[in-house]
Design a protein around this motif. Structure first.
Motif, PDB file in Angstrom:
ATOM      1  N   ILE A  40       0.841  -1.203   0.000  1.00  0.00           N
ATOM      2  CA  ILE A  40       0.000   0.000   0.000  1.00  0.00           C
ATOM      3  C   ILE A  40       0.873   1.248   0.000  1.00  0.00           C
ATOM      4  N   VAL A  41       1.837   1.281   0.913  1.00  0.00           N
ATOM      5  CA  VAL A  41       2.710   2.450   1.024  1.00  0.00           C
ATOM      6  C   VAL A  41       3.619   2.575  -0.198  1.00  0.00           C
ATOM      7  N   GLY A  42       4.046   1.440  -0.761  1.00  0.00           N
ATOM      8  CA  GLY A  42       4.894   1.473  -1.948  1.00  0.00           C
ATOM      9  C   GLY A  42       4.208   2.148  -3.118  1.00  0.00           C
ATOM     10  N   PHE A  43       2.953   1.827  -3.339  1.00  0.00           N
ATOM     11  CA  PHE A  43       2.215   2.451  -4.448  1.00  0.00           C
ATOM     12  C   PHE A  43       1.836   3.894  -4.135  1.00  0.00           C
ATOM     13  N   LEU A  44       1.606   4.190  -2.857  1.00  0.00           N
ATOM     14  CA  LEU A  44       1.286   5.580  -2.478  1.00  0.00           C
ATOM     15  C   LEU A  44       2.495   6.497  -2.666  1.00  0.00           C
ATOM     16  N   THR A  45       3.681   5.991  -2.299  1.00  0.00           N
ATOM     17  CA  THR A  45       4.883   6.819  -2.383  1.00  0.00           C
ATOM     18  C   THR A  45       5.507   6.801  -3.773  1.00  0.00           C
ATOM     19  N   GLY A  46       5.258   5.732  -4.519  1.00  0.00           N
ATOM     20  CA  GLY A  46       5.889   5.603  -5.825  1.00  0.00           C
ATOM     21  C   GLY A  46       7.335   5.180  -5.740  1.00  0.00           C
ATOM     22  N   SER A  47       7.763   4.664  -4.585  1.00  0.00           N
ATOM     23  CA  SER A  47       9.157   4.253  -4.383  1.00  0.00           C
ATOM     24  C   SER A  47       9.357   2.816  -4.833  1.00  0.00           C
ATOM     25  N   VAL A  48      10.277   2.614  -5.800  1.00  0.00           N
ATOM     26  CA  VAL A  48      10.560   1.260  -6.251  1.00  0.00           C
ATOM     27  C   VAL A  48      11.258   0.466  -5.150  1.00  0.00           C
ATOM     28  N   ALA A  49      11.993   1.140  -4.284  1.00  0.00           N
ATOM     29  CA  ALA A  49      12.660   0.448  -3.181  1.00  0.00           C
ATOM     30  C   ALA A  49      11.630  -0.124  -2.209  1.00  0.00           C
ATOM     31  N   VAL A  50      10.589   0.651  -1.916  1.00  0.00           N
ATOM     32  CA  VAL A  50       9.534   0.176  -1.006  1.00  0.00           C
ATOM     33  C   VAL A  50       8.761  -0.973  -1.651  1.00  0.00           C
TER      34      VAL A  50
END
Length: 290
Positions: free
Chosen positions: A23-33
């Motif tokens: 959820i947080v990865g898609f919200l932030t747009g961070s490929v690392a997350v």
């Protein structure tokens, strides 16, 4: 807490962390997350595999599996490590795309918070499982603990990278940290593969382990002539040891059998789950075969 309950704890904790990271990865747009979410997904799948492999390996020997089901743990451990390699390759591929086409990371504080939360949970669960794995000498549980332990370091690393990106504006740090994370988890997987796979090929115990077992046998040297054809192997948490023991012609069956019982008991003290097979040979048989 039983091994099955520990693996259930691992499944539940991983499931919660995976959902949060995606959820947080898609919200932030961070490929690392997102990459870390994939890594944690592998942890979740590994925990499920561990749960079933332990249940299978604990089954007693039966007509179809006279040597027991211990290798189920080695199969599970091997599958888990291969999954880590797959995840690592995927992370590197996605990170390269992000490196060539960078974009701003949104809500970095949220990503940092989730990474720290995941690290805190996994460091507790991994230590509990590792302690139980060492006690039971369980390859599958060691593999599961390693999954969780590597997740701690990768989560902390990604939290740090998000902080640096936020402070410096260097967007290239996000995919670079993700790639370094991928290489790290693949390196750890390689080490575990060396432990989980060889027993599938019936590799012998380590030289130090065999030396200790032979030392135990030799403490009773006054009661037998020699031993030979020593063999050993491991399957899951069980060790299999067999050898030929040459005894004097004047020893009765009862005396020779009692000697075997004593040797077996002392080996069991060294390996609680060992399966020991001693083939008795009279001295006369040794002379005739020479």
């Amino acid at each position: 807490m039983s091994n099955s309950n520990l693996t259930i704890l691992s499944v539940i904790s991983n499931f919660v962390i995976v959902i949060l990271k995606f959820i947080v990865g898609f919200l932030t747009g961070s490929v690392a997350v997102i990459s870390e979410a994939v890594h944690s997904s592998m942890d979740l799948f590994a925990s499920v595999i561990t749960f079933f492999s332990i249940r299978i390996s604990n089954r007693p020997a039966d007509d179809d599996h006279p040597y027991g089901h211990g290798k189920a743990e080695n199969i599970a451990g091997t599958i888990e490590t291969l999954l880590i390699f797959v995840a690592g390759i995927w992370i590197i591929y996605e990170s390269m795309n992000k490196f060539l086409n960078p974009h701003e990371i949104r809500f970095p504080g949220l990503g940092i918070a989730v990474m720290l939360f995941g690290a805190a949970v996994n460091i507790v669960v991994s230590r509990v499982i590792k302690k139980a794995a060492d006690k039971e000498n369980s390859v599958a549980m060691k593999s599961n603990a390693l999954h969780l332990y590597t997740d701690v370091f990768t989560s902390l690393g990604i939290a740090f990278s998000l902080l640096l990106v936020h402070l410096t504006g260097w967007l290239w740090l996000d995919p670079v940290i993700a790639i370094l994370t991928a290489f790290y988890i693949m390196y750890e997987a390689g080490k575990l593969l060396k432990e989980s796979f060889p027993p599938l090929m019936d590799k012998r115990l380590s030289p130090s382990e065999e030396a200790e077992i032979k030392r135990i046998i030799m403490t009773h040297q006054a009661d037998f002539i020699e031993f030979h054809d020593f063999r050993s192997r491991r399957a899951g948490a069980q060790e299999y040891i067999d050898f030929h023991l040459v005894v004097a012609n004047n020893q009765t069956i009862e005396q020779a059998h009692s000697l075997c019982d004593v040797i077996e008991k002392e080996i069991y003290d060294f390996y609680a789950k060992a399966q020991v097979l001693i083939h008795l040979e009279p001295e006369q048989e040794r002379i005739l075969t020479k």
